[in-house]
Structure formats: C-alpha cells, structure tokens
Design an enzyme around this catalytic site. Structure first.
Site, PDB file in Angstrom:
ATOM      1  N   ARG A 157       0.825  -1.054  -0.123  1.00  0.00           N
ATOM      2  CA  ARG A 157       0.037  -0.211   0.102  1.00  0.00           C
ATOM      3  C   ARG A 157       0.534   1.302  -0.092  1.00  0.00           C
ATOM      4  NH1 ARG A 157      -2.745  -2.190   4.783  1.00  0.00           N
ATOM      5  NH2 ARG A 157      -1.383  -3.549   4.790  1.00  0.00           N
ATOM      6  N   GLU A 201       3.405  -7.194  13.229  1.00  0.00           N
ATOM      7  CA  GLU A 201       1.954  -7.839  13.854  1.00  0.00           C
ATOM      8  C   GLU A 201       1.871  -9.155  13.671  1.00  0.00           C
ATOM      9  OE1 GLU A 201      -1.435  -4.602  14.014  1.00  0.00           O
ATOM     10  OE2 GLU A 201      -2.069  -5.138  15.575  1.00  0.00           O
TER      11      GLU A 201
HETATM   12  O1  LIG Z   1       4.849  -1.091  11.495  1.00  0.00           O
HETATM   13  P1  LIG Z   1       5.076  -2.932  11.110  1.00  0.00           P
HETATM   14  O2  LIG Z   1       4.335  -3.351  12.605  1.00  0.00           O
HETATM   15  O3  LIG Z   1       5.894  -2.771  10.116  1.00  0.00           O
HETATM   16  O4  LIG Z   1       3.397  -2.849   9.884  1.00  0.00           O
HETATM   17  C1  LIG Z   1       3.092  -2.287   8.906  1.00  0.00           C
HETATM   18  C2  LIG Z   1       2.929  -3.193   7.962  1.00  0.00           C
HETATM   19  O5  LIG Z   1       2.392  -3.334   7.654  1.00  0.00           O
HETATM   20  C3  LIG Z   1       1.492  -3.554   6.561  1.00  0.00           C
HETATM   21  O6  LIG Z   1       1.905  -4.174   5.393  1.00  0.00           O
HETATM   22  P2  LIG Z   1       2.105  -6.029   5.240  1.00  0.00           P
HETATM   23  O7  LIG Z   1       2.639  -6.346   4.929  1.00  0.00           O
HETATM   24  O8  LIG Z   1       0.400  -6.313   5.539  1.00  0.00           O
HETATM   25  O9  LIG Z   1       1.738  -6.278   3.690  1.00  0.00           O
HETATM   26  P3  LIG Z   1       1.029  -5.770   2.834  1.00  0.00           P
HETATM   27  O10 LIG Z   1       1.159  -4.088   2.517  1.00  0.00           O
HETATM   28  O11 LIG Z   1       2.143  -6.417   1.623  1.00  0.00           O
HETATM   29  O12 LIG Z   1      -0.373  -5.809   2.287  1.00  0.00           O
HETATM   30  C4  LIG Z   1       1.322  -1.829   6.435  1.00  0.00           C
HETATM   31  O13 LIG Z   1       1.266  -2.077   4.794  1.00  0.00           O
HETATM   32  C5  LIG Z   1       3.642  -1.863   6.832  1.00  0.00           C
HETATM   33  O14 LIG Z   1       3.790  -1.897   5.155  1.00  0.00           O
HETATM   34  N1  LIG Z   2      -2.999  -3.674  12.371  1.00  0.00           N
HETATM   35  C1  LIG Z   2      -3.230  -3.292  11.350  1.00  0.00           C
HETATM   36  N2  LIG Z   2      -3.374  -2.923  10.270  1.00  0.00           N
HETATM   37  C2  LIG Z   2      -3.492  -2.763   9.118  1.00  0.00           C
HETATM   38  N3  LIG Z   2      -1.875  -2.751   8.489  1.00  0.00           N
HETATM   39  C3  LIG Z   2      -1.192  -3.234   9.640  1.00  0.00           C
HETATM   40  N4  LIG Z   2      -0.251  -4.066   9.568  1.00  0.00           N
HETATM   41  C4  LIG Z   2       0.400  -4.190  10.795  1.00  0.00           C
HETATM   42  N5  LIG Z   2      -0.481  -3.986  12.020  1.00  0.00           N
HETATM   43  C5  LIG Z   2      -1.383  -3.960  10.907  1.00  0.00           C
END
Ligand SMILES: O=P(O)(O)OC[C@H]1O[C@H](OP(=O)(O)OP(=O)(O)O)[C@H](O)[C@@H]1O
Ligand SMILES: Nc1ncnc2[nH]cnc12
Length: 179
Positions: A68, A105
């Site tokens: 994203r 997370e």
């Molecule tokens: O601060 P953090 O604990 O690292 O979490 C934040 C990250 O988690 C989510 O991405 P995700 O890894 O779910 O990947 P995606 O955007 O490809 O779905 C979000 O878009 C951030 O990149």
């Molecule tokens: N709670 C949450 N919502 C959206 N993106 C995340 N990436 C890690 N934790 C998340």
C-alpha cells in the site's frame, strides 16, 4: 447547502473513511484498512498533500513500501516532481538487491531494494500506509543505510500508537493520523 472545505474538516473526513476490521488477518488483530480512503478522490488528495508537506523540497525520490505504500509513493512523487522507488517483498525484484527481514504484528517478512537504482547520497522519503510495530520501516531504514541513501524521514497515513512503532525508528516519522 453550505459545505465546509477547510483543511481540518477535509482531513477529518478522510480519517473517517479508514475501516477497522477485527480479527484480520489473524485472531486478535484489528486491521486498519485504508482502501476506502484511497478510493475517495478528495480524501486521497488531502492525505497526499499532508504526508508530503513536512518534507517539502527535501527529497529527490519517494520510496514506497509494498504494497500500500506504493500507492502513496507514486502519488506523492507525481505531485512533487520527484522519482519513485518500490521497496518490495522478497523475490520480486529482478536484479541484485539488498534485503532486510523483520517481524510484523502478524508474522515475519523480508523486503528488498535494487542495489543500483539510486546513487549514494540521494535524498529519500520513505512512505507507507500504516506504522504498527515499526518493523517494516526499520527494515527499510537499514536498507537505506546499507545503500548510503540520505533518508530525510518516514511518512505514514496512520500510526497505531499502542504498538509503539515510533520507538523502533531512529529517523523522524510523521503520521497524518493516530489511533
Ligand atoms: O509497522 P509494522 O508492524 O511493520 O507494520 C506495518 C506494515 O504492515 C502492513 O503491510 P503488510 O506487511 O501487511 O503488507 P502488504 O502491504 O503487502 O499487505 C502495512 O501496510 C505496513 O507496510
Ligand atoms: N493492524 C494493522 N492494520 C493495518 N496494517 C497493519 N500492519 C501491521 N499491523 C496492521
């Protein structure tokens, strides 16, 4: 009908479009879904401005975190006349990369950047949609350090305060919204 168009109102309206989804992707996680905000032209526009403004004139390239963060990085780069760089999940980039792994997370992941897309010293703004534990942006900062980028800061749309991700980052992070 009288419609308020001031900045605070536009930002509050954008924030109201963020959805909270319980137990996604795993039980116990409240997932913050920004797709309704991104899909709304007015909300996306005000957020793109808000995330870029604190760093105005101080970066040459916007690096977006998969997936994203890509949406934000492309929009900010186009609006500010800068370049855009994807920091991708492992195995996607075709040429030589620098990789860093981190805990999320809800799991563990590795991200990568091409070793030679940017020259040393380039001024980079890192962007993502959400700051949770900070693992993703901390890993991106380590990549930037290894590639000798001048990371001017990190921007996110939404910071999840309870997860204290800010504490994991040694660089200035600006959040448009907090929850
Ligand atoms: O601060 P953090 O604990 O690292 O979490 C934040 C990250 O988690 C989510 O991405 P995700 O890894 O779910 O990947 P995606 O955007 O490809 O779905 C979000 O878009 C951030 O990149
Ligand atoms: N709670 C949450 N919502 C959206 N993106 C995340 N990436 C890690 N934790 C998340």
């Amino acid at each position: 009908m009288w419609v308020r168009t001031d900045g605070a109102f536009r930002l509050a309206r954008a924030e109201s479009l963020i959805a909270a989804v319980s137990d996604h992707p795993t039980p116990g996680v409240v997932f913050r879904d920004l797709t309704p905000l991104f899909a709304d032209a007015e909300a996306f526009s005000v957020v793109v401005d808000a995330i870029a403004e604190p760093f105005a004139g101080r970066f040459d390239v916007v690096a977006g975190l998969e997936a994203r963060g890509f949406l934000l990085a492309g929009a900010v780069a186009a609006r500010t006349g800068t370049g855009v760089l994807p920091i991708r999940k492992a195995g996607k980039l075709p040429r030589e990369t620098v990789a860093e792994s981190y805990d999320l997370e809800y799991g563990r992941a590795t991200i990568e950047a091409h070793r030679d897309d940017l020259p040393p010293g380039v001024r980079v703004l890192l962007l993502d949609d959400v700051l949770a534990t900070g693992g993703t942006l901390a890993a991106a900062l380590r990549i930037g350090e290894r590639l000798e980028w001048d990371v001017v800061g990190c921007g996110v749309v939404l910071e999840l305060d309870a997860l204290a991700g800010r504490d994991a980052l040694d660089s200035r992070v600006v959040s448009v919204f907090h929850v």
